[in-house]
Design a protein around this motif. Sequence first.
Motif, PDB file in Angstrom:
ATOM      1  N   PHE A 113       0.869  -1.176   0.000  1.00 40.18           N
ATOM      2  CA  PHE A 113       0.000   0.000   0.000  1.00 40.18           C
ATOM      3  C   PHE A 113       0.909   1.230   0.000  1.00 40.18           C
ATOM      4  O   PHE A 113       2.137   1.100  -0.105  1.00 40.18           O
ATOM      5  CB  PHE A 113      -0.944  -0.007   1.204  1.00 40.18           C
ATOM      6  N   SER A 114       0.349   2.424   0.097  1.00 44.97           N
ATOM      7  CA  SER A 114       1.130   3.657   0.074  1.00 44.97           C
ATOM      8  C   SER A 114       0.734   4.556   1.225  1.00 44.97           C
ATOM      9  O   SER A 114      -0.391   4.490   1.731  1.00 44.97           O
ATOM     10  CB  SER A 114       0.912   4.410  -1.249  1.00 44.97           C
ATOM     11  N   ASP A 115       1.666   5.438   1.601  1.00 44.21           N
ATOM     12  CA  ASP A 115       1.352   6.435   2.629  1.00 44.21           C
ATOM     13  C   ASP A 115       0.615   7.610   1.971  1.00 44.21           C
ATOM     14  O   ASP A 115       0.388   7.610   0.755  1.00 44.21           O
ATOM     15  CB  ASP A 115       2.622   6.834   3.394  1.00 44.21           C
ATOM     16  N   PRO A 116       0.202   8.630   2.726  1.00 51.84           N
ATOM     17  CA  PRO A 116      -0.590   9.721   2.139  1.00 51.84           C
ATOM     18  C   PRO A 116       0.117  10.493   1.034  1.00 51.84           C
ATOM     19  O   PRO A 116      -0.532  11.183   0.239  1.00 51.84           O
ATOM     20  CB  PRO A 116      -0.877  10.627   3.343  1.00 51.84           C
ATOM     21  N   ASP A 117       1.446  10.403   0.952  1.00 52.19           N
ATOM     22  CA  ASP A 117       2.202  11.088  -0.096  1.00 52.19           C
ATOM     23  C   ASP A 117       2.505  10.195  -1.293  1.00 52.19           C
ATOM     24  O   ASP A 117       3.163  10.634  -2.235  1.00 52.19           O
ATOM     25  CB  ASP A 117       3.514  11.613   0.483  1.00 52.19           C
ATOM     26  N   GLY A 118       2.067   8.946  -1.249  1.00 55.03           N
ATOM     27  CA  GLY A 118       2.347   8.029  -2.343  1.00 55.03           C
ATOM     28  C   GLY A 118       3.630   7.254  -2.198  1.00 55.03           C
ATOM     29  O   GLY A 118       4.046   6.553  -3.133  1.00 55.03           O
ATOM     30  N   ASN A 119       4.296   7.342  -1.036  1.00 57.44           N
ATOM     31  CA  ASN A 119       5.484   6.522  -0.793  1.00 57.44           C
ATOM     32  C   ASN A 119       5.070   5.066  -0.632  1.00 57.44           C
ATOM     33  O   ASN A 119       4.207   4.753   0.184  1.00 57.44           O
ATOM     34  CB  ASN A 119       6.210   6.998   0.466  1.00 57.44           C
ATOM     35  N   GLY A 120       5.675   4.175  -1.398  1.00 55.69           N
ATOM     36  CA  GLY A 120       5.299   2.770  -1.386  1.00 55.69           C
ATOM     37  C   GLY A 120       5.772   2.053  -0.130  1.00 55.69           C
ATOM     38  O   GLY A 120       6.895   2.268   0.334  1.00 55.69           O
TER      39      GLY A 120
END
Length: 279
Positions: A113-120
């Motif tokens: 999944f990803s964090d709120p900034d799109g970091n995988g």
Amino acid sequence: MNFHQEPLTFVGTVNLKVQNLERSLLFYKEVIGFKILEQTETTASLTADGKAPLLTIEQPGDIVPQTGRTTGLYHFAILLPTRADLANIVQYFAEIGLRLGSSDHLVSEALYFSDPDGNGIEIYADRPASEWDWNNGEVHMTVDPLDFKELLSIKREHPWNGLPTGTVMGHIHLHVSELPKTEEFYTKGLGFEVVSRFGNQALFISTGKYHHHIGLNTWNGVGAPPPAANSVGLQSYTLVLPSEEKRNEIVNQLKSIGAHVTEDFMTEDPSGNRILLKV
């Protein structure tokens, strides 16, 4: 399963840039279950055991969102101590409605999944090393469906209560601009061994015959540029080395292939991914 301690070289801490520190802290505490080790107005250090930082997040003043098709972070991977821990977090993610991907890699079972900034992000549990299939120096990994029903059927002593003590940064997977020079940097420079290849698009490297401490791929395109210096994403990551002697040896190896190492032991791979060499 001693793949993240001496005498091996492994990933210790991943350092990220984010747009909003408070938003990220809420996510990493409430969704994943990190604890805050240290915090300032613009930075935070996150831990599982209350002692060792696994992740640091920073909100630079001039931060801009991620742009696509660059080098940098594909995902960082949090390794849970047991399969029961993975079952527990699957149950918890289902309860809070987190959207995720999953895979059975034979060597491990993983969630994505990803964090709120799109970091995988990957969270995974390893299968016993005795069950890994090696052939001609390469470990067999697949991308099979994860059997959630079977995973959730295993006996668990307690429900999910945040990342357990014993959680480590299992590996990091990076977008790079090409593979030949990258392979030279990580093998001849940093001393890793290639343990798996995915055609001419990706390779997986480790020390001590782990299935991988680092993944490297060109899926954002051969020749992909580095992101802007003030972009959301990977700031750097730390490699933990067993001794000063080993670090000096690696510094000399890096210099012999033309790589630059700063006085505080920071170097960059050929795609600009920054690496801190720590004992």
